[in-house]
Design a protein around this motif. Structure first.
Motif: not given
Length: 148
Positions: A43-45, A102-103, A107-112
């Motif tokens: 999975v990549v952004n 995945l959009d 950094e946002r994923l780390e805080s998900a």
């Protein structure tokens, strides 16, 4: 690893003499995909940053739909990795690069909202479900049930 590399049954292989698949087509993909071939996909952004890989698919047994892909991110060889339940509709299959996008930024994923392999959330809980869909900007699917 991508779904073509995990294709144990040859459903995505190109047949050299009759066209683009085992029977002149390209098999069932990408509209119908084997679940086992999707587990392990990268999975990549949108920027191409690696966000991890799919560890599991969670099926809603009432509707017959895929609800979440469990994404593994971080850690090393399974140690310290964090798991995320990503709503299925937040992922897009990239058939050119053989991965999912995945959009979100790293950094946002780390805080998900995430969990570890020993502490799974109650994914059937409506409050949890709404929170996950709100975080990823997706809609909670309308309930449907399969005939019994």
């Amino acid at each position: 690893m991508n779904y073509e590399e995990r294709d144990a049954y040859g459903m995505y292989k190109v047949h050299p003499t009759v066209g683009t698949g085992p029977d002149g087509r390209h098999g069932p993909g990408p509209h119908l995909m084997g679940a086992d071939t999707l587990i392990g996909n990268d999975v990549v952004n949108k920027g191409g940053d690696d966000l991890g890989d799919i560890k599991e698919l969670m099926l809603d047994m009432r509707s017959g739909r895929v609800s979440y892909a469990v994404l593994s991110f971080g850690g090393f060889m399974g140690v310290g990795e964090k798991l995320f339940a990503v709503p299925w509709q937040a992922l897009k299959l990239d058939t050119v690069n053989k991965c999912f996008t995945l959009d979100v930024t790293r950094e946002r994923l780390e805080s998900a909202p995430g969990f570890d392999k020993d502490h799974w959330p109650d994914m059937a809980d409506a409050t949890w479900e709404k929170g996950i869909h709100d975080w990823y900007g997706t809609e909670v699917p309308r309930p449907t049930t399969l005939p019994m």
